[in-house]
Design a protein around this motif. Structure first.
Motif, PDB file in Angstrom:
ATOM      1  N   TYR A   3      39.038  41.744  46.475  1.00 50.85           N
ATOM      2  CA  TYR A   3      38.425  42.379  45.448  1.00 50.85           C
ATOM      3  C   TYR A   3      37.598  41.232  45.026  1.00 50.85           C
ATOM      4  CZ  TYR A   3      41.017  46.611  44.985  1.00 50.85           C
ATOM      5  OH  TYR A   3      41.562  47.721  45.402  1.00 50.85           O
ATOM      6  N   GLU A   4      36.247  41.541  44.426  1.00 54.53           N
ATOM      7  CA  GLU A   4      35.535  40.456  44.067  1.00 54.53           C
ATOM      8  C   GLU A   4      35.972  39.932  42.533  1.00 54.53           C
ATOM      9  OE1 GLU A   4      32.016  37.670  43.850  1.00 54.53           O
ATOM     10  OE2 GLU A   4      32.915  39.099  45.511  1.00 54.53           O
ATOM     11  N   THR A   5      36.575  40.891  41.893  1.00 57.32           N
ATOM     12  CA  THR A   5      36.983  40.657  40.535  1.00 57.32           C
ATOM     13  C   THR A   5      38.299  41.408  39.925  1.00 57.32           C
ATOM     14  OG1 THR A   5      34.634  40.353  39.671  1.00 57.32           O
ATOM     15  CG2 THR A   5      36.521  40.600  37.956  1.00 57.32           C
ATOM     16  N   LEU A   6      39.200  40.741  39.529  1.00 58.20           N
ATOM     17  CA  LEU A   6      40.331  41.583  38.977  1.00 58.20           C
ATOM     18  C   LEU A   6      40.365  41.298  37.366  1.00 58.20           C
ATOM     19  CD1 LEU A   6      43.239  40.634  41.449  1.00 58.20           C
ATOM     20  CD2 LEU A   6      42.127  42.934  41.019  1.00 58.20           C
ATOM     21  N   ILE A   7      40.464  42.565  36.824  1.00 61.25           N
ATOM     22  CA  ILE A   7      40.610  42.406  35.300  1.00 61.25           C
ATOM     23  C   ILE A   7      41.963  42.956  34.994  1.00 61.25           C
ATOM     24  CG2 ILE A   7      39.717  43.457  33.200  1.00 61.25           C
ATOM     25  CD1 ILE A   7      37.004  43.802  34.772  1.00 61.25           C
ATOM     26  N   LEU A   8      42.680  42.169  34.123  1.00 68.08           N
ATOM     27  CA  LEU A   8      44.082  42.498  34.043  1.00 68.08           C
ATOM     28  C   LEU A   8      43.955  43.229  32.530  1.00 68.08           C
ATOM     29  CD1 LEU A   8      45.949  39.356  35.209  1.00 68.08           C
ATOM     30  CD2 LEU A   8      45.292  41.309  36.508  1.00 68.08           C
ATOM     31  N   GLY A   9      44.120  44.315  32.274  1.00 70.43           N
ATOM     32  CA  GLY A   9      43.966  44.871  31.075  1.00 70.43           C
ATOM     33  C   GLY A   9      42.918  46.085  30.969  1.00 70.43           C
ATOM     34  N   VAL A  27      40.294  46.928  37.943  1.00 72.82           N
ATOM     35  CA  VAL A  27      41.035  47.123  36.367  1.00 72.82           C
ATOM     36  C   VAL A  27      42.319  47.581  36.766  1.00 72.82           C
ATOM     37  CG1 VAL A  27      40.866  47.504  33.764  1.00 72.82           C
ATOM     38  CG2 VAL A  27      38.748  47.326  35.189  1.00 72.82           C
ATOM     39  N   ILE A  28      43.248  46.833  36.173  1.00 70.97           N
ATOM     40  CA  ILE A  28      44.588  47.069  36.376  1.00 70.97           C
ATOM     41  C   ILE A  28      45.389  47.192  35.209  1.00 70.97           C
ATOM     42  CG2 ILE A  28      45.046  46.325  38.913  1.00 70.97           C
ATOM     43  CD1 ILE A  28      46.604  44.266  37.871  1.00 70.97           C
ATOM     44  N   ASP A  29      46.393  48.105  34.894  1.00 74.05           N
ATOM     45  CA  ASP A  29      47.189  48.049  33.604  1.00 74.05           C
ATOM     46  C   ASP A  29      48.293  48.843  33.601  1.00 74.05           C
ATOM     47  OD1 ASP A  29      45.928  48.060  30.117  1.00 74.05           O
ATOM     48  OD2 ASP A  29      47.889  48.980  30.867  1.00 74.05           O
ATOM     49  N   ASP A 120      37.062  49.912  40.036  1.00 71.14           N
ATOM     50  CA  ASP A 120      38.113  50.916  40.251  1.00 71.14           C
ATOM     51  C   ASP A 120      39.177  50.759  38.856  1.00 71.14           C
ATOM     52  OD1 ASP A 120      37.233  52.170  42.514  1.00 71.14           O
ATOM     53  OD2 ASP A 120      37.989  50.558  43.757  1.00 71.14           O
ATOM     54  N   LEU A 121      39.750  51.694  38.718  1.00 71.02           N
ATOM     55  CA  LEU A 121      40.843  51.713  37.753  1.00 71.02           C
ATOM     56  C   LEU A 121      42.299  52.165  38.434  1.00 71.02           C
ATOM     57  CD1 LEU A 121      41.714  51.415  34.570  1.00 71.02           C
ATOM     58  CD2 LEU A 121      41.094  53.532  34.312  1.00 71.02           C
ATOM     59  N   TRP A 122      43.247  51.141  38.161  1.00 70.30           N
ATOM     60  CA  TRP A 122      44.647  51.548  38.423  1.00 70.30           C
ATOM     61  C   TRP A 122      45.587  51.401  37.222  1.00 70.30           C
ATOM     62  CZ3 TRP A 122      46.255  48.274  43.536  1.00 70.30           C
ATOM     63  CH2 TRP A 122      45.543  48.540  44.524  1.00 70.30           C
ATOM     64  N   LEU A 123      46.367  52.662  37.080  1.00 71.53           N
ATOM     65  CA  LEU A 123      47.188  52.439  35.829  1.00 71.53           C
ATOM     66  C   LEU A 123      48.654  52.487  36.382  1.00 71.53           C
ATOM     67  CD1 LEU A 123      45.420  55.354  33.698  1.00 71.53           C
ATOM     68  CD2 LEU A 123      45.231  52.773  33.343  1.00 71.53           C
ATOM     69  N   GLN A 124      49.395  52.440  35.358  1.00 72.18           N
ATOM     70  CA  GLN A 124      51.122  52.134  35.884  1.00 72.18           C
ATOM     71  C   GLN A 124      51.043  51.278  36.961  1.00 72.18           C
ATOM     72  OE1 GLN A 124      51.321  56.731  36.100  1.00 72.18           O
ATOM     73  NE2 GLN A 124      53.235  56.108  35.075  1.00 72.18           N
ATOM     74  N   GLN A 148      52.038  44.849  46.117  1.00 72.08           N
ATOM     75  CA  GLN A 148      51.023  44.883  46.889  1.00 72.08           C
ATOM     76  C   GLN A 148      50.218  43.565  46.337  1.00 72.08           C
ATOM     77  OE1 GLN A 148      47.991  47.914  47.244  1.00 72.08           O
ATOM     78  NE2 GLN A 148      49.376  49.384  45.840  1.00 72.08           N
ATOM     79  N   GLN A 149      49.552  42.868  47.418  1.00 71.61           N
ATOM     80  CA  GLN A 149      49.003  41.518  47.040  1.00 71.61           C
ATOM     81  C   GLN A 149      47.461  41.665  46.920  1.00 71.61           C
ATOM     82  OE1 GLN A 149      50.462  38.729  46.745  1.00 71.61           O
ATOM     83  NE2 GLN A 149      52.615  39.325  47.583  1.00 71.61           N
ATOM     84  N   LEU A 150      46.952  41.297  45.969  1.00 72.34           N
ATOM     85  CA  LEU A 150      45.520  41.533  45.650  1.00 72.34           C
ATOM     86  C   LEU A 150      45.153  40.330  45.537  1.00 72.34           C
ATOM     87  CD1 LEU A 150      45.704  44.131  42.953  1.00 72.34           C
ATOM     88  CD2 LEU A 150      45.843  44.670  45.186  1.00 72.34           C
ATOM     89  N   THR A 151      43.826  40.016  46.117  1.00 76.77           N
ATOM     90  CA  THR A 151      42.913  38.653  46.048  1.00 76.77           C
ATOM     91  C   THR A 151      41.593  39.044  45.408  1.00 76.77           C
ATOM     92  OG1 THR A 151      42.342  38.965  48.189  1.00 76.77           O
ATOM     93  CG2 THR A 151      44.410  37.784  48.111  1.00 76.77           C
ATOM     94  N   ALA A 152      41.151  37.953  44.830  1.00 76.42           N
ATOM     95  CA  ALA A 152      39.997  37.902  44.069  1.00 76.42           C
ATOM     96  C   ALA A 152      39.185  36.820  43.716  1.00 76.42           C
ATOM     97  CB  ALA A 152      39.892  38.786  42.763  1.00 76.42           C
ATOM     98  N   ARG A 153      38.164  36.657  43.903  1.00 76.25           N
ATOM     99  CA  ARG A 153      37.224  35.394  43.267  1.00 76.25           C
ATOM    100  C   ARG A 153      37.443  35.139  41.753  1.00 76.25           C
ATOM    101  NH1 ARG A 153      31.203  35.121  44.883  1.00 76.25           N
ATOM    102  NH2 ARG A 153      31.267  33.185  43.965  1.00 76.25           N
ATOM    103  N   ASN A 154      37.230  36.264  41.207  1.00 78.44           N
ATOM    104  CA  ASN A 154      37.387  36.096  39.786  1.00 78.44           C
ATOM    105  C   ASN A 154      38.638  36.809  38.998  1.00 78.44           C
ATOM    106  OD1 ASN A 154      34.534  34.958  39.479  1.00 78.44           O
ATOM    107  ND2 ASN A 154      34.075  37.022  40.486  1.00 78.44           N
ATOM    108  N   LEU A 155      39.057  36.169  38.158  1.00 82.55           N
ATOM    109  CA  LEU A 155      40.596  36.813  37.470  1.00 82.55           C
ATOM    110  C   LEU A 155      39.872  37.045  35.951  1.00 82.55           C
ATOM    111  CD1 LEU A 155      43.256  37.856  37.550  1.00 82.55           C
ATOM    112  CD2 LEU A 155      43.950  35.764  37.033  1.00 82.55           C
ATOM    113  N   VAL A 156      39.975  38.042  35.376  1.00 85.63           N
ATOM    114  CA  VAL A 156      39.695  38.194  33.540  1.00 85.63           C
ATOM    115  C   VAL A 156      41.098  38.454  32.956  1.00 85.63           C
ATOM    116  CG1 VAL A 156      38.419  39.305  31.989  1.00 85.63           C
ATOM    117  CG2 VAL A 156      37.437  38.844  34.303  1.00 85.63           C
ATOM    118  N   ILE A 157      41.289  37.687  32.181  1.00 84.91           N
ATOM    119  CA  ILE A 157      42.494  38.127  31.057  1.00 84.91           C
ATOM    120  C   ILE A 157      42.211  38.798  30.034  1.00 84.91           C
ATOM    121  CG2 ILE A 157      44.365  36.966  29.652  1.00 84.91           C
ATOM    122  CD1 ILE A 157      44.225  34.444  31.487  1.00 84.91           C
TER     123      ILE A 157
END
Length: 393
Positions: A3-9, A27-29, A120-124, A148-157
């Motif tokens: 992914y370009e960006t992973l947003i945690l939360g 976005v994952i939660d 995209d939005l992944w829950l659970q 699963q292994q996810l990779t991204a250039r950007n990570l947002v806490i």
């Protein structure tokens, strides 16, 4: 998966960030539904911002940090989005804005906006590990029983703070900050009721009145509510952010009432009335009964000298109390403190020492007053990070 960006939360800040960060955002939660704090806020109607939101309404070791993000995305910008989605709203006291209908409308709006932006939005989805790589970041997650292994250039806490653990709050933001050597300020519950170990206010549970709560730092004029465990209500929640264990607070129970003049007048007109009967016209009766032994409330109005009435009013204006503690993260609306703002760019929310890493919302050491201010910080900080990520493409 890359992914370009992973947003945690998938809370307020995380979803808002996804509306601006562009395609290739995930976005994952771990929750079953997005925006759980949004859903329960404002009694289920979401106090989504405040008409008067400004940097002066926020606490931080760096009080200037929030100015840039809030100037670039204001309450009026969020109101425009709400209006665009035909969500009816109304203003309550002190500039607080609420949905006419349900807080779920705000959640649905944000989900719609982020998907329209290509996110995209992944829950659970549980976060198992986070690591930095040569090209960005790698996050191992577990979803539907599979790793699963996810990779991204950007990570947002955007995982929030410690408040309301029953809703899944874990403090993972602080673990990630330590992992990436980002400094933290001390954290504590904020916007939280006070408790008293002797249960002294149990007989008053449910009694409410306008009051001015203060300490050596500040004061707030709003409702005060007595509970089985202590004190609550807007004035208490506001003051709790400025309170420390062992400190004394002051309650003015008649902030807007010229009680001395009223009592003197009634002494002339109805001197045979009991003092407590007259006081119950201006204060809740149960509260008058509770205070009677402590303040020596007895006798008729005619028996009270000016000096005695003045002393009574002074004591009602300066009722000194020392809470034994607070109800803690269990009921705190937000967490005070967090990721040190000195570690972040105030314009982009990016970590100064870790390119591509961002922290937003409650995870950061910026905490607002009660009344929609913390949501406005979530919107503003999310937009700041998302816009910066999009600009780097």
């Amino acid at each position: 998966m890359a992914y370009e960006t992973l947003i945690l939360g998938a809370g307020a800040a995380g979803m808002m960030c996804a509306t601006r960060s562009g395609p290739g955002t995930l976005v994952i939660d771990h929750a079953k539904a997005p925006g759980e704090k949004i859903r329960i806020s404002g009694g289920g109607r979401c106090n989504f911002t405040n008409m008067y939101a400004s940097p002066e309404n926020y606490l931080s070791q760096n009080p200037h940090f929030c100015k840039s993000a809030m100037a670039r995305y204001t309450q009026w910008d969020f109101i425009e989005m709400v209006d665009r989605h035909d969500i009816a709203w109304h203003e309550k006291t002190l500039g607080q804005l609420f949905c006419d209908g349900s807080a779920k409308q705000i959640v649905a709006m944000l989900v719609e906006e982020l998907k329209a932006a290509g996110a995209d939005l992944w829950l659970q989805t549980s976060i198992l590990s986070v690591a930095r790589t040569a090209d960005g970041f790698q996050v191992e997650v577990e979803r539907e029983g599979k790793r699963q292994q996810l990779t991204a250039r950007n990570l947002v806490i955007a995982t929030g703070g410690k408040s309301i653990p029953k809703m899944g709050a874990t403090g993972i933001a602080y673990d990630l900050a330590r992992q990436f050597d980002l400094p933290l300020t001390d954290t504590r519950p904020a916007l939280v009721p006070f408790t008293f170990s002797d249960d002294r206010f149990k007989p008053l549970a449910g009694v409410a009145l306008p009051a001015r709560l203060s300490n050596a730092r500040t004061s707030f004029d709003e409702a005060l509510l007595f509970t089985h465990r202590g004190l609550s209500g807007p004035s208490v929640l506001q003051l709790s952010s400025y309170w420390r264990e062992g400190e004394q607070i002051n309650a003015n129970l008649i902030p807007q009432t010229p009680l001395f003049d009223l009592l003197r007048s009634q002494r002339q007109e109805a001197g045979r009335k009991d003092l407590t009967t007259e006081l119950a016209r201006h204060l809740p009766g149960r509260l008058v009964d509770f205070l009677a032994p402590e303040l020596g409330l007895k006798g008729r109005l005619a028996d009270q000298s000016d000096a005695a009435l003045r002393d009574l009013c002074d004591r009602l204006e300066n009722w000194s109390l020392t809470p034994s503690g607070s109800e803690g993260y269990r009921t705190a609306e937000v967490t005070l403190g967090g990721i040190d703002t000195d570690a972040l760019s105030s314009k982009t929310m990016e970590a100064k020492t870790v390119p591509g890493l961002y922290a937003i919302g409650e995870a950061v050491d910026v905490t607002g007053w009660l009344g929609g201010y913390n949501f406005q910080w979530a919107w503003a900080s999310g937009v700041a990070a998302g816009s910066a990520i999009a600009a780097r493409r």
